[in-house]
Design an enzyme around this catalytic site. Sequence first.
Site, PDB file in Angstrom:
ATOM      1  N   CYS A 139      34.623 108.414  19.212  1.00 52.38           N
ATOM      2  CA  CYS A 139      35.455 109.282  18.985  1.00 52.38           C
ATOM      3  C   CYS A 139      36.309 108.926  17.859  1.00 52.38           C
ATOM      4  O   CYS A 139      35.855 109.091  16.617  1.00 52.38           O
ATOM      5  CB  CYS A 139      36.555 109.824  20.313  1.00 52.38           C
ATOM      6  SG  CYS A 139      36.927 108.136  21.278  1.00 52.38           S
ATOM      7  N   SER A 140      37.542 108.421  18.106  1.00 48.15           N
ATOM      8  CA  SER A 140      38.539 107.873  16.907  1.00 48.15           C
ATOM      9  C   SER A 140      39.480 106.655  17.259  1.00 48.15           C
ATOM     10  O   SER A 140      40.274 106.447  16.698  1.00 48.15           O
ATOM     11  CB  SER A 140      39.122 109.043  16.384  1.00 48.15           C
ATOM     12  OG  SER A 140      40.036 109.594  17.447  1.00 48.15           O
ATOM     13  N   CYS A 141      38.732 106.118  18.089  1.00 46.51           N
ATOM     14  CA  CYS A 141      39.468 104.660  18.543  1.00 46.51           C
ATOM     15  C   CYS A 141      40.077 103.922  17.391  1.00 46.51           C
ATOM     16  O   CYS A 141      39.247 103.656  16.501  1.00 46.51           O
ATOM     17  CB  CYS A 141      38.959 103.986  19.477  1.00 46.51           C
ATOM     18  SG  CYS A 141      38.404 104.991  21.077  1.00 46.51           S
ATOM     19  N   CYS A 175      34.804 103.747  15.294  1.00 49.58           N
ATOM     20  CA  CYS A 175      34.374 104.318  16.666  1.00 49.58           C
ATOM     21  C   CYS A 175      33.547 105.495  16.490  1.00 49.58           C
ATOM     22  O   CYS A 175      33.883 106.567  15.957  1.00 49.58           O
ATOM     23  CB  CYS A 175      35.874 104.896  17.335  1.00 49.58           C
ATOM     24  SG  CYS A 175      35.572 105.994  18.682  1.00 49.58           S
TER      25      CYS A 175
END
Lengths: 218, 215
Positions: free
Chosen positions: B119-121, B116
């Site tokens: 962000c941090s998906c 991702c």
Amino acid sequence: MDGVHDMGGMDGFGKVEPEKDEPVFHAPWEGRVLGMQRAMGYAGAWHIDHSRFAQEKLPPTTYLGVSYYQRWALAMESNVTERGYATPEELKAGHALTPGKTLRRKLTPDVVQASLTRNSFYRQQQGPQRFKPGDRVRTKNIHPATHTRLPRYARGKLGVVELCHGCHMYPDSVATDRGDNPQWLYTVVFSSEELWGPDADPTIKISIDAFEPYLDPA
Amino acid sequence: MAGHDHDHDHHHDHDHDHGSELSETQLRVRALETVLTEKGYIDPTAIDAIIEAYETKIGPRNGAVVVAKAWTDPAFKKALLEDATKAVASMGHMSRVGDHLVAVENTPQRHNMIVCTLCSCYPWEVLGLPPVWYKSAPYRSRAVKDPRGVLADFGISMPKDTEVRVWDSTAETRFIVLPMRPAGTEGWSEDKLADLVTRDSMIGTGLPLKPSETK
């Protein structure tokens, strides 16, 4: 927005450094931050894209200089104060000075288990599906000053639609309080040469998930 | 970057600490929690329960069980690749998996990797919370441009003619890699096979363990 959070393709950050036997949280406060974020989301205080946008709006030096959960905490403080759930004075005092607003519901221990299942982002379609797998598309060259999920490295690029994921709520709209504005969502795949130029390794393919407004026919 | 990408905070004493030892971050987080609690928005015991769930129940074993079943049950594998949310929900071994999970299959011709960049998906329900490196600038910046270099950081070298496919999780779809079943595991039970499935093999930055690498 063209922020430092949009990191795909940037150089200079160094090697990836996995940590052996990494704990789930590195300090108890990290868990509190994650839990508060989940609880406020469950209560309907804001949407996940409001959290992302709040992080993106942090000054770049802050974004890069603090840890992951510190970033979450700073974004949560912004959403709490900017959306009127508490004042900066209350956060500074560490106590509520006035009663809270009414929220849709409250996360209690008996519903935690059920709350850990992801919500559906599917929404009723507003128009016909414009693209199908196999279609050639070009991503738009757009630079909105607000939240978007079209990364910079994949703007203005030629790709091929590979999957259609149905109609989803549209982050660009949600993050700016303009409603769900549902849009068709596709996986679009690019060659590495298209993204990174003629010297790129031709055995690499990269895909993004792109909302229909990001795409033009090609 | 790694040096300040997470905070090595050694005050592991949230509940019975001494004021003078509290870091600024701890104080701010505590103030936030107190205010949100006093305002009536959150229940701290629910937050305890969330932390406990991620520390003890929701981790990569969930995904490993799914992978092992796909390795032994061709009908399940087909269903998983068609609609991972539905297929995983049909197993009933864990709490229902939310929408938009997509399983992508590694083959001798193609290796998949998940990132991702924005962000941090990450597929929390099947892999738990993401490790720090997954959320870090080095991984997010390089995975889409130099995935073979990233794999080298993990000690993995893909054959030159294997396609490397990187999936950037830019929407609410979540991806899990279905790695290739290691050789020499014919006749193994799903349970034993699941022990070979590492977290990183389901992100695409690792490979499953070989039978010789297990205890």
